[in-house]
Motif scaffolding. Structure first.
Motif, mmCIF file in Angstrom:
data_model
loop_
_atom_site.group_PDB
_atom_site.id
_atom_site.type_symbol
_atom_site.label_atom_id
_atom_site.label_comp_id
_atom_site.label_asym_id
_atom_site.label_seq_id
_atom_site.Cartn_x
_atom_site.Cartn_y
_atom_site.Cartn_z
ATOM 1 N N THR A 63 58.946 5.312 -26.083
ATOM 2 C CA THR A 63 59.808 5.575 -27.329
ATOM 3 C C THR A 63 61.058 5.755 -26.878
ATOM 4 N N GLY B 22 59.300 -1.763 -24.789
ATOM 5 C CA GLY B 22 57.906 -2.158 -24.122
ATOM 6 C C GLY B 22 57.917 -3.271 -22.883
ATOM 7 N N THR C 36 58.237 2.914 -33.608
ATOM 8 C CA THR C 36 57.544 3.297 -32.659
ATOM 9 C C THR C 36 56.997 2.300 -31.760
ATOM 10 N N ILE C 37 56.272 2.731 -30.587
ATOM 11 C CA ILE C 37 55.537 1.672 -29.657
ATOM 12 C C ILE C 37 54.606 0.974 -30.373
ATOM 13 N N SER D 143 57.362 9.663 -25.259
ATOM 14 C CA SER D 143 56.022 9.278 -25.329
ATOM 15 C C SER D 143 55.883 7.905 -24.821
ATOM 16 N N THR D 144 54.778 7.777 -24.054
ATOM 17 C CA THR D 144 54.777 6.426 -23.139
ATOM 18 C C THR D 144 52.974 6.234 -23.716
ATOM 19 N N TYR D 145 52.779 4.758 -23.295
ATOM 20 C CA TYR D 145 51.566 4.130 -23.832
ATOM 21 C C TYR D 145 51.500 3.174 -22.795
ATOM 22 N N TYR D 146 49.984 2.894 -22.160
ATOM 23 C CA TYR D 146 50.089 2.105 -21.189
ATOM 24 C C TYR D 146 48.622 1.356 -21.348
ATOM 25 N N ALA E 68 53.141 -1.694 -21.087
ATOM 26 C CA ALA E 68 53.627 -0.222 -21.319
ATOM 27 C C ALA E 68 54.618 -0.188 -22.340
ATOM 28 N N LYS F 12 46.833 1.503 -16.216
ATOM 29 C CA LYS F 12 47.052 3.211 -16.340
ATOM 30 C C LYS F 12 46.730 3.674 -14.830
ATOM 31 N N THR G 100 51.634 -2.327 -29.646
ATOM 32 C CA THR G 100 51.159 -3.287 -28.649
ATOM 33 C C THR G 100 51.174 -4.771 -28.847
ATOM 34 N N ASP H 158 45.029 -0.086 -20.524
ATOM 35 C CA ASP H 158 44.119 0.391 -19.663
ATOM 36 C C ASP H 158 43.981 -0.279 -18.238
#
Length: 123
Positions: free
Chosen positions: A52, A35, A102-103, A57-60, A49, A65, A105, A62
């Motif tokens: 994995t 992260g 996993t990711i 897989s990615t995550y941001y 952000a 983004k 926050t 808001d």
């Protein structure tokens, strides 16, 4: 044990770009979810952000983004954060972090942290 070292920070004008790197060392560093977080003066550390271990897989957050992209090269044990269309509110110390599984926050759930790199965006 995993050691992390960020680089690539600096001073950039609003609208500009920077690419941060996070080099990981240690046993099976590539097995960790990674992260990026940031912390501005007087503010809480916030998630930016995540990716994995496989990179699938990615995550941001808001707030970034569509402007920031996280990626990783497990052969080089390095994670990147490409930051485009930078804004003055992106100014902060940026940290990379690692955890198994996993990711998430929440910063408290990450096991390893780098020392941080300063990003300053001028208006």
């Amino acid at each position: 044990q995993v050691q992390l070292a960020e680089s690539g920070g600096g001073l950039v004008q609003a609208g500009g770009s920077l690419r941060l790197s996070c080099a990981a060392a240690g046993r099976t560093a590539s097995n960790y979810a990674m992260g990026w977080f940031r912390q501005a003066p007087g503010k809480e550390r916030e998630f930016v952000a995540g990716i994995t271990w496989s990179g699938v897989s990615t995550y941001y957050a808001d707030s970034v983004k569509g402007r920031f992209t996280i990626s990783r090269d497990n052969a080089k044990n390095t994670v990147y954060l490409q930051m485009n269309s930078l804004k003055p509110e992106d100014t902060a110390v940026y940290y990379c972090a690692a955890r198994l599984r996993t990711i998430v926050t929440a910063a408290v759930l990450y096991d390893y942290w780098g020392q941080g790199t300063q990003v300053t965006v001028s208006s």
